[in-house]
Scaffold this motif. Structure first.
Motif, PDB file in Angstrom:
ATOM      1  N   ASP A  41       0.660  -1.194   0.053  1.00  0.00           N
ATOM      2  CA  ASP A  41       0.081   0.090   0.286  1.00  0.00           C
ATOM      3  C   ASP A  41       0.769   1.359  -0.037  1.00  0.00           C
ATOM      4  N   GLY A  42       2.284   1.111   0.097  1.00  0.00           N
ATOM      5  CA  GLY A  42       2.948   2.443   0.319  1.00  0.00           C
ATOM      6  C   GLY A  42       2.869   3.082   1.771  1.00  0.00           C
TER       7      GLY A  42
ATOM      8  N   ASP B  83       1.745   5.834   3.359  1.00  0.00           N
ATOM      9  CA  ASP B  83       0.568   6.533   3.672  1.00  0.00           C
ATOM     10  C   ASP B  83      -0.594   5.669   3.935  1.00  0.00           C
ATOM     11  N   ARG B  84      -0.858   4.714   2.898  1.00  0.00           N
ATOM     12  CA  ARG B  84      -2.086   3.871   3.142  1.00  0.00           C
ATOM     13  C   ARG B  84      -1.756   2.673   4.015  1.00  0.00           C
TER      14      ARG B  84
ATOM     15  N   LEU C 275      10.274   0.969  -3.618  1.00  0.00           N
ATOM     16  CA  LEU C 275       9.650   1.510  -4.612  1.00  0.00           C
ATOM     17  C   LEU C 275       8.465   2.155  -4.274  1.00  0.00           C
ATOM     18  N   ARG C 276       7.428   1.365  -3.446  1.00  0.00           N
ATOM     19  CA  ARG C 276       6.173   1.932  -3.409  1.00  0.00           C
ATOM     20  C   ARG C 276       6.149   2.994  -2.403  1.00  0.00           C
TER      21      ARG C 276
ATOM     22  N   ALA D 237       9.269   5.010  -1.596  1.00  0.00           N
ATOM     23  CA  ALA D 237      10.137   6.115  -2.002  1.00  0.00           C
ATOM     24  C   ALA D 237       9.544   7.138  -2.783  1.00  0.00           C
ATOM     25  N   VAL D 238       8.693   7.093  -3.503  1.00  0.00           N
ATOM     26  CA  VAL D 238       8.096   7.971  -4.469  1.00  0.00           C
ATOM     27  C   VAL D 238       7.336   9.082  -3.522  1.00  0.00           C
ATOM     28  N   THR D 239       6.802   8.587  -2.662  1.00  0.00           N
ATOM     29  CA  THR D 239       5.891   9.668  -1.698  1.00  0.00           C
ATOM     30  C   THR D 239       6.354   9.921  -0.481  1.00  0.00           C
ATOM     31  N   ASN D 240       7.451   9.036  -0.118  1.00  0.00           N
ATOM     32  CA  ASN D 240       7.922   9.540   1.359  1.00  0.00           C
ATOM     33  C   ASN D 240       9.657   9.945   1.156  1.00  0.00           C
TER      34      ASN D 240
ATOM     35  N   ALA E 141      12.891   7.898   0.120  1.00  0.00           N
ATOM     36  CA  ALA E 141      13.468   8.376  -1.051  1.00  0.00           C
ATOM     37  C   ALA E 141      15.212   8.508  -0.650  1.00  0.00           C
TER      38      ALA E 141
ATOM     39  N   LEU F 272       9.875  -2.031 -11.382  1.00  0.00           N
ATOM     40  CA  LEU F 272       8.642  -1.067 -11.294  1.00  0.00           C
ATOM     41  C   LEU F 272       7.789  -1.601 -12.282  1.00  0.00           C
ATOM     42  N   CYS F 273       7.904  -1.747 -13.419  1.00  0.00           N
ATOM     43  CA  CYS F 273       6.935  -2.450 -14.422  1.00  0.00           C
ATOM     44  C   CYS F 273       6.516  -4.058 -14.077  1.00  0.00           C
TER      45      CYS F 273
ATOM     46  N   VAL G 178       5.309  -3.486  -9.535  1.00  0.00           N
ATOM     47  CA  VAL G 178       4.425  -2.368  -9.140  1.00  0.00           C
ATOM     48  C   VAL G 178       3.465  -2.253 -10.114  1.00  0.00           C
ATOM     49  N   LEU G 179       3.754  -1.834 -11.256  1.00  0.00           N
ATOM     50  CA  LEU G 179       2.792  -1.501 -12.436  1.00  0.00           C
ATOM     51  C   LEU G 179       2.068  -2.715 -12.910  1.00  0.00           C
TER      52      LEU G 179
END
Lengths: 183, 183
Positions: free
Chosen positions: B23-24, B26-27, B98-99, B101-104, B108, B149-150, B153-154
DNA sequence: GTCTATAATTCGATAGAC
DNA sequence: GTCTATCGAATTATAGAC
């Protein structure tokens, strides 16, 4: 202050893209977006219904990929690398999608749609064997998104330090092999 | 139920990695992590102090990179590609980083630390000109992280469909050129 | 078209009983 | 060591006045 409906919507969308790109879906709050746009938070809901729909609208953008059919076949790798470093920089859509697609399933789905709808068809025109097109498009995506991720999202110092020419010299041959090289 | 302090901490860490990866930052709520671990939410704070410190502990893992100095020089590309597809799969640390580092920003920064502390030193031993090592390590990172990532994650369909052998055949030469090839 | 006020949740973190 | 209960803050979204 009174504005036209369209002006306000455009203001909100611009602010939304800014915040989604910088903070990702969760941390980009409607309140912060409204503050940047200089309007009331309730206006955002009024115009877009919900945060989810605001994001869908904000992330629905054309990647404006170059038409690789117009460049010489042995130059498609360099052309894609040049586009990658020139156009997919800060403030563009790609960082927005990257920052959100990892934690938001709707954004991940949008990423798959963008991939299937814009990148893959472009590759098909280049490849001799159509059955190889999906894999080749996928490989190009791994390198393209990985570069954007390391440069614009993670900000890895050596990737950030690479000049336009260095980037093309290194990534061009990789794309060339993925798109039109021997398997 | 009474457990030892260490057992409880291990339970929490395992659940935390699961939720952070899925969930990354935050979630992945403390409440949900505690529910998966089968303990009370307040225990998480008791043991780790804060959500931020829990994440720091959960994400502090060894990437266990292969020692590329032990493989023939013309095989380092394939070796790295094999490691990438074998070890950095679902449930491993890389998707977590990856999940998040992009928002935290903390994540990162951890990613940059992992890069500088584990990947870069490994590259230095391979490269003839030490001044080229950072750029070459950065390039390898773009392809490695882009693939993870591809794929994980994606979940881009063609990337997900690639077999172990296909992956090595396609990515191996790319890594080979980035690590030990002509510039 | 814009705003104030607020409802309804949800979260991280704390206090304290057992 | 574990839990209940709760605080305080932040969020999305709504209702309604102007």
């Amino acid at each position: 202050m009174r504005r036209s409906s369209e002006d306000t919507k455009a203001l909100i969308l611009r602010a939304a893209r800014e915040h989604f790109a910088a903070d990702g879906y969760d941390r980009a709050t409607i309140r912060a977006i409204a503050a940047t746009a200089g309007i009331d938070p309730s206006m955002v809901i009024r115009y877009f219904g919900s945060k989810e729909r605001l994001f869908a609208t904000a992330a629905d953008i054309d990647l404006r990929l170059p038409d690789l059919g117009e460049v010489p076949r042995d130059q498609v790798g360099n052309a894609l690398a040049a586009h990658l470093v020139d156009r997919w920089g800060d403030g563009d859509v790609l960082p927005i999608l990257l920052r959100t697609a990892v934690t938001n399933e709707g954004a991940a789905d949008r990423m798959r749609t963008v991939f299937a709808g814009q990148l893959a068809p472009l590759i098909i025109k280049l490849v001799d064997d159509p059955s190889e097109a999906p894999a080749r498009a996928g490989l190009a995506a791994t390198q393209a998104l990985g570069f954007a991720l390391c440069r614009h999202v993670l900000a890895l110092p050596p990737v950030l330090a690479m000049s336009r020419e260095e980037t093309i010299a290194w990534l061009g041959p990789t794309f060339q092999r993925y798109l039109a090289g021997p398997r």
